[in-house]
Motif scaffolding. Structure first.
Motif, PDB file in Angstrom:
ATOM      1  N   PRO A   1     -38.519  -6.571  -8.830  1.00 57.47           N
ATOM      2  CA  PRO A   1     -38.338  -5.380  -9.663  1.00 57.47           C
ATOM      3  C   PRO A   1     -39.628  -4.826 -10.269  1.00 57.47           C
ATOM      4  CG  PRO A   1     -37.621  -7.329 -10.842  1.00 57.47           C
ATOM      5  CD  PRO A   1     -37.936  -7.765  -9.438  1.00 57.47           C
ATOM      6  N   LEU A   2     -40.650  -5.632 -10.413  1.00 54.81           N
ATOM      7  CA  LEU A   2     -41.876  -5.132 -11.028  1.00 54.81           C
ATOM      8  C   LEU A   2     -42.791  -4.429 -10.034  1.00 54.81           C
ATOM      9  CD1 LEU A   2     -42.828  -7.953 -13.532  1.00 54.81           C
ATOM     10  CD2 LEU A   2     -41.580  -5.838 -13.944  1.00 54.81           C
ATOM     11  N   VAL A   3     -42.640  -4.708  -8.756  1.00 54.76           N
ATOM     12  CA  VAL A   3     -43.557  -4.154  -7.761  1.00 54.76           C
ATOM     13  C   VAL A   3     -42.841  -3.334  -6.692  1.00 54.76           C
ATOM     14  CG1 VAL A   3     -45.361  -4.727  -6.077  1.00 54.76           C
ATOM     15  CG2 VAL A   3     -45.134  -6.083  -8.164  1.00 54.76           C
TER      16      VAL A   3
ATOM     17  N   VAL B   1     -42.338 -10.192  -2.404  1.00 49.31           N
ATOM     18  CA  VAL B   1     -42.343 -10.579  -3.814  1.00 49.31           C
ATOM     19  C   VAL B   1     -43.796 -10.729  -4.248  1.00 49.31           C
ATOM     20  CG1 VAL B   1     -41.686 -12.349  -5.490  1.00 49.31           C
ATOM     21  CG2 VAL B   1     -40.138 -11.787  -3.620  1.00 49.31           C
ATOM     22  N   ASP B   2     -44.199  -9.949  -5.234  1.00 51.91           N
ATOM     23  CA  ASP B   2     -45.557 -10.043  -5.775  1.00 51.91           C
ATOM     24  C   ASP B   2     -45.568 -10.644  -7.177  1.00 51.91           C
ATOM     25  OD1 ASP B   2     -46.609  -8.965  -3.510  1.00 51.91           O
ATOM     26  OD2 ASP B   2     -46.986  -6.993  -4.337  1.00 51.91           O
ATOM     27  N   ALA B   3     -44.559 -10.319  -7.987  1.00 52.82           N
ATOM     28  CA  ALA B   3     -44.540 -10.749  -9.382  1.00 52.82           C
ATOM     29  C   ALA B   3     -43.764 -12.045  -9.581  1.00 52.82           C
ATOM     30  CB  ALA B   3     -43.940  -9.644 -10.265  1.00 52.82           C
ATOM     31  N   GLY B   4     -43.223 -12.621  -8.510  1.00 49.11           N
ATOM     32  CA  GLY B   4     -42.459 -13.852  -8.647  1.00 49.11           C
ATOM     33  C   GLY B   4     -41.047 -13.619  -9.149  1.00 49.11           C
ATOM     34  N   LEU B   5     -40.570 -12.394  -9.094  1.00 49.47           N
ATOM     35  CA  LEU B   5     -39.226 -12.056  -9.546  1.00 49.47           C
ATOM     36  C   LEU B   5     -38.421 -11.471  -8.394  1.00 49.47           C
ATOM     37  CD1 LEU B   5     -40.132 -10.241 -12.888  1.00 49.47           C
ATOM     38  CD2 LEU B   5     -39.259 -12.568 -12.634  1.00 49.47           C
ATOM     39  N   ALA B   6     -37.115 -11.520  -8.519  1.00 49.30           N
ATOM     40  CA  ALA B   6     -36.231 -10.882  -7.552  1.00 49.30           C
ATOM     41  C   ALA B   6     -35.025 -10.347  -8.296  1.00 49.30           C
ATOM     42  CB  ALA B   6     -35.794 -11.880  -6.480  1.00 49.30           C
TER      43      ALA B   6
ATOM     44  N   ASP C   1     -27.573  -2.423  -7.010  1.00 48.71           N
ATOM     45  CA  ASP C   1     -26.941  -1.300  -6.348  1.00 48.71           C
ATOM     46  C   ASP C   1     -27.938  -0.132  -6.389  1.00 48.71           C
ATOM     47  OD1 ASP C   1     -25.164   1.278  -6.549  1.00 48.71           O
ATOM     48  OD2 ASP C   1     -23.792  -0.296  -5.870  1.00 48.71           O
ATOM     49  N   VAL C   2     -27.852   0.818  -5.453  1.00 47.39           N
ATOM     50  CA  VAL C   2     -28.778   1.947  -5.459  1.00 47.39           C
ATOM     51  C   VAL C   2     -28.657   2.774  -6.739  1.00 47.39           C
ATOM     52  CG1 VAL C   2     -29.072   2.150  -2.974  1.00 47.39           C
ATOM     53  CG2 VAL C   2     -27.245   3.414  -4.076  1.00 47.39           C
ATOM     54  N   GLU C   3     -27.462   2.861  -7.309  1.00 45.20           N
ATOM     55  CA  GLU C   3     -27.307   3.596  -8.566  1.00 45.20           C
ATOM     56  C   GLU C   3     -28.066   2.893  -9.692  1.00 45.20           C
ATOM     57  OE1 GLU C   3     -23.316   4.776  -9.594  1.00 45.20           O
ATOM     58  OE2 GLU C   3     -22.885   5.375  -7.521  1.00 45.20           O
ATOM     59  N   THR C   4     -28.015   1.573  -9.711  1.00 45.15           N
ATOM     60  CA  THR C   4     -28.756   0.802 -10.708  1.00 45.15           C
ATOM     61  C   THR C   4     -30.254   0.945 -10.469  1.00 45.15           C
ATOM     62  OG1 THR C   4     -26.924  -0.762 -10.746  1.00 45.15           O
ATOM     63  CG2 THR C   4     -28.989  -1.470 -11.768  1.00 45.15           C
ATOM     64  N   LYS C   5     -30.677   0.917  -9.207  1.00 36.15           N
ATOM     65  CA  LYS C   5     -32.092   1.102  -8.864  1.00 36.15           C
ATOM     66  C   LYS C   5     -32.600   2.425  -9.417  1.00 36.15           C
ATOM     67  CE  LYS C   5     -33.295   3.198  -5.326  1.00 36.15           C
ATOM     68  NZ  LYS C   5     -33.647   3.878  -4.098  1.00 36.15           N
ATOM     69  N   ASN C   6     -31.840   3.481  -9.207  1.00 31.45           N
ATOM     70  CA  ASN C   6     -32.261   4.797  -9.682  1.00 31.45           C
ATOM     71  C   ASN C   6     -32.330   4.849 -11.207  1.00 31.45           C
ATOM     72  OD1 ASN C   6     -32.513   5.669  -7.046  1.00 31.45           O
ATOM     73  ND2 ASN C   6     -30.435   6.494  -6.971  1.00 31.45           N
ATOM     74  N   ALA C   7     -31.364   4.256 -11.882  1.00 29.79           N
ATOM     75  CA  ALA C   7     -31.381   4.207 -13.349  1.00 29.79           C
ATOM     76  C   ALA C   7     -32.567   3.379 -13.840  1.00 29.79           C
ATOM     77  CB  ALA C   7     -30.066   3.635 -13.875  1.00 29.79           C
ATOM     78  N   TYR C   8     -32.853   2.274 -13.154  1.00 25.75           N
ATOM     79  CA  TYR C   8     -33.994   1.427 -13.506  1.00 25.75           C
ATOM     80  C   TYR C   8     -35.308   2.207 -13.348  1.00 25.75           C
ATOM     81  CZ  TYR C   8     -37.549  -2.224 -13.068  1.00 25.75           C
ATOM     82  OH  TYR C   8     -38.676  -2.978 -13.213  1.00 25.75           O
ATOM     83  N   CYS C   9     -35.443   2.951 -12.267  1.00 26.32           N
ATOM     84  CA  CYS C   9     -36.663   3.743 -12.050  1.00 26.32           C
ATOM     85  C   CYS C   9     -36.833   4.792 -13.154  1.00 26.32           C
ATOM     86  CB  CYS C   9     -36.639   4.403 -10.677  1.00 26.32           C
ATOM     87  SG  CYS C   9     -36.820   3.220  -9.318  1.00 26.32           S
ATOM     88  N   ASP C  10     -35.732   5.412 -13.577  1.00 27.54           N
ATOM     89  CA  ASP C  10     -35.789   6.360 -14.702  1.00 27.54           C
ATOM     90  C   ASP C  10     -36.263   5.642 -15.962  1.00 27.54           C
ATOM     91  OD1 ASP C  10     -34.832   8.396 -13.086  1.00 27.54           O
ATOM     92  OD2 ASP C  10     -32.749   8.224 -13.823  1.00 27.54           O
ATOM     93  N   PHE C  11     -35.698   4.451 -16.220  1.00 24.43           N
ATOM     94  CA  PHE C  11     -36.081   3.679 -17.398  1.00 24.43           C
ATOM     95  C   PHE C  11     -37.580   3.338 -17.374  1.00 24.43           C
ATOM     96  CE2 PHE C  11     -37.134  -0.578 -18.906  1.00 24.43           C
ATOM     97  CZ  PHE C  11     -36.951  -0.396 -20.267  1.00 24.43           C
TER      98      PHE C  11
END
Length: 194
Positions: free
Chosen positions: A61-63, A135-140, A144-154
């Protein structure tokens, strides 16, 4: 939806090699074991994940969780589902996440296929090849694509309000520590994370 437009040639090649893309491991059985390859293992309850559209992806999620990332070809049921992570004790105070699963049903899976987006280079695929995800930041994260889009807005809004700050150090780390308090020994020290 946001899926990659898969070429006829790609799908034809995929159908030819699909049987080679099955896992020799029954991952469901791993979650019932106490030890794997001599290492003690634990199952962590990671809570629930919500899939409002059923179009999912797994990324760091960070990269790698950005607006351009496309979901997998295979959709999943819409709804809320439990997530578990298998953790191996490598040595005293040294743990590693081994695998995570979304439990869509109580049924035991009979076969596992690799999740693909439809743009992978299948020409050089061999039986022991895997595609996975970077994986670059050691996270995974599994989203859902809707959550991805909301996360990108955040993330965009957070950086507008927090210029010069780091979203991991200045936001997520504190949330992780607060939410994972009882599991704190499974979180690595900051200097190890990089």
């Amino acid at each position: 939806m946001e899926r990659i437009q898969v070429s006829k040639e790609w799908m034809q090649k995929y159908e030819e090699i699909k049987s080679l893309m099955t896992s020799p491991v029954n991952y469901a059985q791993c979650f019932g074991m106490k030890e794997i390859q001599g290492k003690e293992i634990f199952v962590l309850d990671m809570g629930e994940v919500t899939f409002p559209s059923g179009e999912i992806l797994v990324r760091d999620p960070l990269v790698w969780l950005n607006r351009n990332e496309k979901p997998y070809l295979q959709s999943v049921p819409i709804g809320k589902f439990k997530v578990n992570t298998l953790v191996a004790k490598i040595e005293e105070d040294h743990y590693r996440y081994v695998l995570s699963r979304v439990k869509f049903t109580e049924e035991i899976p009979v076969i596992y296929y690799e999740a693909l987006k439809g743009d992978e280079n299948l020409d050089s695929f061999e039986e022991d090849s895997i595609f996975g995800f970077p994986v670059d930041a050691g996270l995974a994260t599994i989203v859902d694509v809707e959550t991805k889009n909301a996360y990108c807005d955040f993330v965009d809004n957070w950086y507008k309000k927090n210029s010069g700050k780091n979203i991991y150090d200045d936001f997520f780390l504190q949330l992780f520590l607060k939410k994972m308090q009882w599991k704190i020994h499974f979180i690595r020290e900051r200097e190890e994370i990089g």
